[in-house]
Design a protein around this motif. Structure first.
Motif, PDB file in Angstrom:
ATOM      1  N   ASP A   1       0.852  -1.189   0.000  1.00 36.82           N
ATOM      2  CA  ASP A   1       0.000   0.000   0.000  1.00 36.82           C
ATOM      3  C   ASP A   1       0.886   1.237   0.000  1.00 36.82           C
ATOM      4  N   VAL A   2       0.571   2.198  -0.856  1.00 38.44           N
ATOM      5  CA  VAL A   2       1.364   3.421  -0.991  1.00 38.44           C
ATOM      6  C   VAL A   2       0.455   4.624  -0.775  1.00 38.44           C
ATOM      7  N   GLU A   3       0.871   5.520   0.108  1.00 38.14           N
ATOM      8  CA  GLU A   3       0.202   6.811   0.276  1.00 38.14           C
ATOM      9  C   GLU A   3       1.163   7.904  -0.187  1.00 38.14           C
ATOM     10  N   LEU A   4       0.636   8.877  -0.891  1.00 36.47           N
ATOM     11  CA  LEU A   4       1.471   9.932  -1.456  1.00 36.47           C
ATOM     12  C   LEU A   4       0.751  11.260  -1.322  1.00 36.47           C
ATOM     13  N   TRP A   5       1.463  12.258  -0.828  1.00 39.95           N
ATOM     14  CA  TRP A   5       0.919  13.602  -0.694  1.00 39.95           C
ATOM     15  C   TRP A   5       1.601  14.508  -1.734  1.00 39.95           C
ATOM     16  N   LEU A   6       0.824  15.005  -2.701  1.00 38.04           N
ATOM     17  CA  LEU A   6       1.350  15.831  -3.782  1.00 38.04           C
ATOM     18  C   LEU A   6       0.745  17.224  -3.723  1.00 38.04           C
ATOM     19  N   GLU A   7       1.580  18.225  -4.022  1.00 36.34           N
ATOM     20  CA  GLU A   7       1.070  19.598  -4.054  1.00 36.34           C
ATOM     21  C   GLU A   7      -0.124  19.700  -4.998  1.00 36.34           C
TER      22      GLU A   7
ATOM     23  N   ARG B   1       5.195  14.028   0.923  1.00 40.29           N
ATOM     24  CA  ARG B   1       5.228  12.944   1.899  1.00 40.29           C
ATOM     25  C   ARG B   1       4.923  11.633   1.184  1.00 40.29           C
ATOM     26  N   LEU B   2       5.557  10.555   1.660  1.00 43.16           N
ATOM     27  CA  LEU B   2       5.352   9.217   1.107  1.00 43.16           C
ATOM     28  C   LEU B   2       5.304   8.217   2.253  1.00 43.16           C
ATOM     29  N   VAL B   3       4.325   7.309   2.217  1.00 38.20           N
ATOM     30  CA  VAL B   3       4.240   6.224   3.188  1.00 38.20           C
ATOM     31  C   VAL B   3       4.030   4.920   2.422  1.00 38.20           C
ATOM     32  N   VAL B   4       4.891   3.936   2.675  1.00 36.68           N
ATOM     33  CA  VAL B   4       4.773   2.614   2.065  1.00 36.68           C
ATOM     34  C   VAL B   4       4.555   1.601   3.190  1.00 36.68           C
TER      35      VAL B   4
ATOM     36  N   SER C   1       6.623  -0.547   7.792  1.00 38.81           N
ATOM     37  CA  SER C   1       6.317   0.601   6.929  1.00 38.81           C
ATOM     38  C   SER C   1       7.547   1.480   6.764  1.00 38.81           C
ATOM     39  N   PHE C   2       7.473   2.330   5.743  1.00 34.92           N
ATOM     40  CA  PHE C   2       8.523   3.286   5.447  1.00 34.92           C
ATOM     41  C   PHE C   2       7.862   4.640   5.218  1.00 34.92           C
ATOM     42  N   VAL C   3       8.351   5.671   5.906  1.00 37.11           N
ATOM     43  CA  VAL C   3       7.778   7.010   5.820  1.00 37.11           C
ATOM     44  C   VAL C   3       8.868   7.983   5.382  1.00 37.11           C
TER      45      VAL C   3
END
Length: 300
Positions: A227-233, A242-245, A255-257
């Protein structure tokens, strides 16, 4: 396959196969690298789990063709990631990332390993990375012909021949030197295609303000079980903040932040940024299998 089915399958897979994530309780260069090797194999774990999971599902009749799978990717997510890809495809690129790796040790206790990572890259085949964190410091250089890893605190380094673009060289360095670069996908030839190409589903789940900048919060469910979370302008640049895997198929869901600052695409970077010149007082280490596996690591 809708999200409810995907989530149900993921839970079934997690129960079907839960490999142990264990590493030495001490926090040093050897023990921390142990978990990166495990995380690198998550794709194989996911593939095995999918076979186990599908074995429990009803089998379609032979005369019923399987409908083609179409990823559920929202327009907002597709547009934002495409814009990010164009921004990150700049010839010269530099950024600073603050990262946290979270996983369980052999006693089942959560460990949080922090790093500050400074990255300079020139497409297609130059990158330099400085890692400073709980497991010490090491620097990585790739100049289009060779990959080098330098341990300034230990006054030692390793060098191997490497070639190809940034992604190919990083894969080669990871395999031969047992050193992962978890942000390598952002410096692939087409980072947007890497992210969307493995997605079963992608959507915008909300908005957030990071360092005073409004960002889209995107969620990607990957075929590989990640699962990948990504915060983009929220603009045409769509710069990552920001990136969370998360690895839901592994014990404790490690997890990796990463949080990013100081993105720059100019001025042009010089060749010296990517060339490693060993100081006179350092020793070269041969990248033998023992060193690569970490069994000789404590001598560095």
């Amino acid at each position: 396959m809708n999200m409810e089915v995907c989530n149900g399958l993921r839970r079934a897979l997690a129960k079907a196969r839960r490999p142990s994530v264990a590493t030495n309780r001490s926090v040093d260069g050897v023990s921390v690298r142990g978990v990166t090797a495990i995380l690198r194999n998550v794709g194989q774990t996911a593939a095995f789990g999918i076979l186990v999971g599908f074995a429990t599902l009803p089998t379609a009749r032979a005369d019923e063709p399987t409908p083609p799978f179409k990823p559920a990717i929202s327009d907002e997510a597709a547009t934002a990631v495409s814009q990010m890809g164009k921004t990150l495809h700049a010839r010269d690129l530099s950024v600073t990332a603050r990262t946290i790796s979270v996983y369980l040790d052999e006693f089942g206790q959560p460990l949080h390993i922090f790093h500050t990572i400074k990255i300079a890259a020139r497409r297609p085949d130059r990158i330099a990375v400085e890692f400073i964190g709980d497991d010490g410091r090491h620097d990585l250089f790739y100049d289009g012909k060779a990959g080098s890893v330098f341990f300034p605190d230990r006054k030692k380094y390793m060098t191997i021949p490497a070639s190809g673009d940034i992604s190919s060289a990083l894969d080669e360095i990871a395999d031969k030197l047992d050193l992962d670069f978890p942000l390598g996908a952002l410096f692939a030839g087409s980072p947007d295609e890497v992210l969307l190409g493995d997605a079963m589903a992608a959507e915008q789940v909300g908005m957030a303000t990071i360092d005073g900048v409004e960002c889209r919060h995107l969620l990607f469910s990957q075929k590989s079980g990640i699962d990948v979370e990504l915060w983009l302008e929220k603009n045409d640049a769509a710069t990552p903040h920001r990136l969370v895997v998360t690895y839901p198929l592994l014990q404790g869901q490690p997890s990796f932040v990463a949080e990013f600052t100081s993105w720059k695409t100019e001025p042009p970077l010089s060749d010296s940024e990517f060339t490693f010149e060993p100081p006179a007082d350092v020793k070269k280490i041969d990248p033998t299998p023992a060193v690569a596996s970490g069994t000789e690591g404590r001598k560095w």
